[in-house]
Write a protein that holds these residues in place. Structure first.
Motif, mmCIF file in Angstrom:
data_model
loop_
_atom_site.group_PDB
_atom_site.id
_atom_site.type_symbol
_atom_site.label_atom_id
_atom_site.label_comp_id
_atom_site.label_asym_id
_atom_site.label_seq_id
_atom_site.Cartn_x
_atom_site.Cartn_y
_atom_site.Cartn_z
ATOM 1 N N GLU A 20 0.337 1.777 1.302
ATOM 2 C CA GLU A 20 -0.905 1.010 1.378
ATOM 3 C C GLU A 20 -1.324 0.494 0.007
ATOM 4 O O GLU A 20 -1.815 -0.634 -0.119
ATOM 5 N N TYR A 21 -1.127 1.307 -1.035
ATOM 6 C CA TYR A 21 -1.481 0.864 -2.379
ATOM 7 C C TYR A 21 -0.672 -0.369 -2.773
ATOM 8 O O TYR A 21 -1.207 -1.341 -3.319
ATOM 9 N N ARG A 24 -1.941 -3.506 -1.068
ATOM 10 C CA ARG A 24 -3.245 -4.029 -1.504
ATOM 11 C C ARG A 24 -3.303 -4.407 -2.981
ATOM 12 O O ARG A 24 -4.180 -5.181 -3.378
ATOM 13 N N HIS A 25 -2.374 -3.885 -3.787
ATOM 14 C CA HIS A 25 -2.534 -4.072 -5.232
ATOM 15 C C HIS A 25 -1.340 -4.689 -5.951
ATOM 16 O O HIS A 25 -1.485 -5.132 -7.090
ATOM 17 N N PHE A 26 -0.170 -4.725 -5.326
ATOM 18 C CA PHE A 26 0.979 -5.292 -6.022
ATOM 19 C C PHE A 26 0.939 -6.819 -5.976
ATOM 20 O O PHE A 26 0.248 -7.418 -5.149
ATOM 21 N N ASP A 27 1.706 -7.423 -6.854
ATOM 22 C CA ASP A 27 1.765 -8.882 -7.022
ATOM 23 C C ASP A 27 1.988 -9.593 -5.681
ATOM 24 O O ASP A 27 2.999 -9.370 -5.004
ATOM 25 N N THR A 28 1.045 -10.462 -5.313
ATOM 26 C CA THR A 28 1.121 -11.143 -4.019
ATOM 27 C C THR A 28 2.136 -12.283 -3.997
ATOM 28 O O THR A 28 2.401 -12.862 -2.950
ATOM 29 N N THR A 140 -3.473 -7.415 6.088
ATOM 30 C CA THR A 140 -4.777 -7.623 5.464
ATOM 31 C C THR A 140 -5.029 -9.125 5.546
ATOM 32 O O THR A 140 -4.411 -9.813 6.345
ATOM 33 N N ARG A 143 -1.675 -10.266 3.035
ATOM 34 C CA ARG A 143 -0.455 -9.474 2.954
ATOM 35 C C ARG A 143 -0.213 -8.692 4.230
ATOM 36 O O ARG A 143 -1.133 -8.445 5.022
ATOM 37 N N GLU A 222 -0.720 3.839 -12.023
ATOM 38 C CA GLU A 222 -0.547 3.468 -10.610
ATOM 39 C C GLU A 222 -0.355 4.700 -9.736
ATOM 40 O O GLU A 222 -0.911 4.792 -8.638
ATOM 41 N N ALA A 225 -3.612 6.282 -9.094
ATOM 42 C CA ALA A 225 -4.358 5.552 -8.069
ATOM 43 C C ALA A 225 -3.835 5.883 -6.675
ATOM 44 O O ALA A 225 -4.609 5.990 -5.712
ATOM 45 N N LEU A 229 -5.928 7.620 -3.572
ATOM 46 C CA LEU A 229 -5.995 7.088 -2.216
ATOM 47 C C LEU A 229 -5.591 8.170 -1.215
ATOM 48 O O LEU A 229 -6.210 8.306 -0.148
#
Length: 332
Positions: A20-21, A24-28, A140, A143, A222, A225, A229
């Motif tokens: 999930e991390y 939501r947070h890695f390069d799109t 989301t 993504r 990371e 984080a 989560l």
């Protein structure tokens, strides 16, 4: 596409948090591939009632994890003989629910290994009409995750035991799993190989039609984080059990003191209403017990705490407290 190194972690709560991390947070602007293997666990679909899917007593006795994932679909059993794959990509409206797009490269690699795999139904991979993989998706705003299992050398007897529900008369609007005939990929390989060799062959095969891939290792920040989560979500009873849809349970049993019939209504994981009926004789009104249980999480430990100071015999006659607790929350 970049391969994410999960560094060999087998805790399912950590691996789902990592997935999930990354979503939501890695390069799109980049697609990612993640592999992970979990120690014995049951992974519950987002819209399922956890209690309808598991053998709670067996899970407690064998220290099996129970974790809810963010994607829909049915409950699945994971162990060290099961490889999980996850594609993390953008979606344009056409990719969501397009399981064929994401299973095709996996099927191609399996076929190259001599395993006659094919996509059947909406989202299952079968060999000789036996399921070796199930897939699910979650999105989301931009993504999406398309992930699945690959039964390589899973202990099938454990699948049956852990997913054999022992608490009946549960009614809910949760998405109930449909059990399928399953098999291990290792059964169809002409030459036995290890899980590590299988994982490496799959990884190389998935990338053979593209440019050489790079492996990404998370930074310390990371990983911190991801652990946060896990602690804030995947470790919590509220996420894994309390997020179940509304449900009600009817539990009844005849004891030496007479029949006890319980009607329990659960909302957001907590008992919202409880009624006790029966032909027993007691000195005190059972409305006392009903009141004590309102607002309590439908969890054996929490129910036991709530009734800690209760003298069951004053309400039902010669009945042991453990017998009553097992009627509220226990196997049939």
């Amino acid at each position: 596409m970049i391969f994410i190194d999960n560094e060999g972690h087998t805790n399912p709560k950590l691996n789902l948090a990592l997935e999930e991390y990354a979503l939501r947070h890695f390069d799109t602007s980049t697609d990612y591939l993640l592999f992970y293997i979990n120690e014995p666990s049951i992974i519950i679909g987002r819209n399922q009632n956890t209690l309808e899917e598991i053998n709670q007593e067996y899970i407690d006795d064998n220290n099996i994890h129970v974790v809810r994932r963010v994607s829909g679909g049915g409950a699945v059993y994971h162990d060290l003989g099961n490889l999980n794959f996850s594609f993390i990509t953008n979606h344009d409206g056409k990719r969501i629910s397009n399981f064929k797009k994401f299973t095709a490269p996996v099927i191609r690699v399996l076929n190259n290994m001599g395993v006659s795999a094919e996509l059947k139904g909406r989202n299952d991979i079968l060999v000789n009409e036996k399921k070796i993989s199930g897939t699910a998706q979650f999105s989301t705003g931009k993504r999406m995750i398309s992930h699945g299992t690959l039964l390589f050398d899973t202990d099938m007897s454990e699948v049956t035991k852990a997913l054999q529900v022992k608490m009946s008369k549960i009614e809910s609007k949760g998405h109930k799993s449909v059990r399928s005939r399953v098999a291990n990929i290792s059964e169809f390989l002409k030459t036995p190989i290890s899980m590590e060799a299988f994982k490496n062959q799959l990884l190389v095969g998935l990338y053979e039609a593209s440019e050489p891939f790079e492996t990404y290792k998370l930074t310390e920040a990371e990983w911190q984080a991801v652990y946060k989560l896990k602690a804030d979500k995947y470790d919590l009873w509220d996420w894994n059990f309390g997020r179940s849809p509304k449900f009600n349970i009817q539990r009844n049993k005849r004891f030496s003191v007479g029949e006890i019939d319980l009607r329990i209504f659960v909302e957001k994981g907590h008992i919202s209403e409880c009624k006790v009926f029966g032909d027993f004789f007691g000195r005190k009104p059972v409305s006392d017990i009903e009141s004590l249980l309102i607002g309590v999480p439908y969890d054996k430990v929490e129910i036991t705490k709530a009734l800690k100071n209760l003298s069951v015999k004053e309400y039902f006659g010669d009945l042991e407290k453990m017998e009553f607790l097992n009627l509220i929350y226990g196997n049939d």
